[in-house]
Design an enzyme around this catalytic site. Structure first.
Site, PDB file in Angstrom:
ATOM      1  N   GLY A  48     100.266  89.310  36.938  1.00  0.00           N
ATOM      2  CA  GLY A  48     101.652  89.198  36.500  1.00  0.00           C
ATOM      3  C   GLY A  48     102.365  90.439  36.974  1.00  0.00           C
ATOM      4  CD  GLU A  49     105.674  93.336  38.472  1.00  0.00           C
ATOM      5  OE1 GLU A  49     105.551  92.299  39.140  1.00  0.00           O
ATOM      6  OE2 GLU A  49     105.536  94.486  38.954  1.00  0.00           O
ATOM      7  CB  SER A  50     100.716  96.264  36.091  1.00  0.00           C
ATOM      8  OG  SER A  50     101.444  96.885  37.107  1.00  0.00           O
ATOM      9  CB  CYS A  80      96.390  90.660  40.366  1.00  0.00           C
ATOM     10  SG  CYS A  80      97.523  91.062  41.693  1.00  0.00           S
ATOM     11  NE  ARG A 106     102.669  98.231  39.884  1.00  0.00           N
ATOM     12  CZ  ARG A 106     103.920  98.185  39.433  1.00  0.00           C
ATOM     13  NH1 ARG A 106     104.541  99.291  39.096  1.00  0.00           N
ATOM     14  NH2 ARG A 106     104.541  97.030  39.341  1.00  0.00           N
ATOM     15  CB  ILE A 138     100.117  86.947  44.451  1.00  0.00           C
ATOM     16  CG1 ILE A 138      99.530  85.560  44.760  1.00  0.00           C
ATOM     17  CG2 ILE A 138     101.631  86.863  44.261  1.00  0.00           C
ATOM     18  CD1 ILE A 138      99.555  84.593  43.591  1.00  0.00           C
ATOM     19  NE  ARG A 139     105.686  92.038  44.878  1.00  0.00           N
ATOM     20  CZ  ARG A 139     106.167  92.684  43.810  1.00  0.00           C
ATOM     21  NH1 ARG A 139     106.150  92.137  42.635  1.00  0.00           N
ATOM     22  NH2 ARG A 139     106.669  93.887  43.951  1.00  0.00           N
ATOM     23  CG  HIS A 174      96.070  85.908  41.453  1.00  0.00           C
ATOM     24  ND1 HIS A 174      96.672  85.884  40.220  1.00  0.00           N
ATOM     25  CD2 HIS A 174      96.663  86.910  42.142  1.00  0.00           C
ATOM     26  CE1 HIS A 174      97.585  86.834  40.162  1.00  0.00           C
ATOM     27  NE2 HIS A 174      97.611  87.472  41.312  1.00  0.00           N
ATOM     28  CD  GLU A 176      94.522  83.691  38.292  1.00  0.00           C
ATOM     29  OE1 GLU A 176      93.501  84.283  38.721  1.00  0.00           O
ATOM     30  OE2 GLU A 176      95.669  84.138  38.453  1.00  0.00           O
TER      31      GLU A 176
HETATM   32  N1  GLN Z   1     102.519  93.537  41.945  1.00  0.00           N
HETATM   33  C1  GLN Z   1     102.072  93.349  40.599  1.00  0.00           C
HETATM   34  C2  GLN Z   1     101.999  94.686  39.853  1.00  0.00           C
HETATM   35  O1  GLN Z   1     102.053  95.715  40.448  1.00  0.00           O
HETATM   36  C3  GLN Z   1     100.727  92.668  40.572  1.00  0.00           C
HETATM   37  C4  GLN Z   1     100.849  91.299  41.182  1.00  0.00           C
HETATM   38  C5  GLN Z   1      99.979  90.265  40.570  1.00  0.00           C
HETATM   39  O2  GLN Z   1      99.428  90.409  39.485  1.00  0.00           O
HETATM   40  N2  GLN Z   1      99.888  89.154  41.252  1.00  0.00           N
HETATM   41  O3  GLN Z   1     101.891  94.664  38.670  1.00  0.00           O
END
Ligand code: GLN
Length: 199
Positions: A48-50, A80, A106, A138-139, A174, A176
């Site tokens: 998600g977004e840390s 992630c 990140r 993903i990112r 990921h 999942e």
């Molecule tokens: N870019 C997100 C972060 O820095 C991590 C991306 C993800 O969990 N898919 O939190």
């Protein structure tokens, strides 16, 4: 042995993790409040977004509960953003929970390759090795450094993409999002192994 896996459901890809664990035939529960983790055998912190996950963990008072869970030796799997939350050093930012001795950066895979997938060879043991795993990034963060006790479970182009230190498991990709549940099975085997030791 009855196993209960909690999936932190504050933000991010938690539903997919719940489905993956259930597909392995194991009980999975969404965790929205800190008290709910106490009776779990393992915990997944999703992608998600840390920064958002960290803020929500603080807001809802998760820290003491997570520290206790970790100190009891119960397994935690971070994917992630979840990996970033568990790490002890984040380049240019405040440290994470510090449960695993890794340094991460990140969003370290350039813009053009924000998201990509790659067939990777993972060292899963527990009789789960075999064909390659299709890993979705993903990112994704990059693991820059690991401590001496960290076991490397997978690499892609020289970069560590999956690792474990005692009861902590992390992946920058990921798992999942795939039908292949071997990474989740690995985590479940880890829970069984450590639970047996603790009994
Ligand atoms: N870019 C997100 C972060 O820095 C991590 C991306 C993800 O969990 N898919 O939190």
């Amino acid at each position: 042995m009855e196993i209960k896996v909690g999936v932190l459901a504050l933000q991010g890809a938690f539903r997919e993790h719940i489905n993956a664990v259930r597909k392995c035939g194991v009980y999975a529960k969404e965790i929205k409040l800190p008290e709910q983790i106490t009776c779990m055998d393992g915990l997944i912190i999703p992608g998600g977004e840390s920064t958002t996950i960290n803020k929500l963990l603080k807001k809802y008072g998760f820290k003491t509960y997570l520290d206790n869970f970790y100190k009891k030796g119960k397994p935690i799997f971070g994917t992630c953003a979840g990996l970033i939350v568990l790490s002890n050093d984040i380049k240019g930012e405040k440290a994470g929970l510090g449960y695993i001795d890794i340094t991460v950066e990140r969003n370290a895979y350039g813009r053009q390759i924000d998201s990509f997938e790659e067939s990777v060879n993972l060292n899963l043991n527990y009789n789960l090795n075999g064909k390659n795993f299709n890993a979705v990034f993903i990112r994704a963060p990059r693991i820059l450094k690991v401590g001496g006790n960290v076991k490397i479970l997978g690499k892609l182009n020289g970069n560590i993409i999956m690792a474990r230190e005692n009861n902590i498991l992390v992946s920058v990709f990921h798992p999942e999002l795939e039908d292949d549940t071997r990474v989740h099975q690995y985590f479940i085997e880890m829970i069984k192994e450590l639970k047996k030791k603790g009994d």
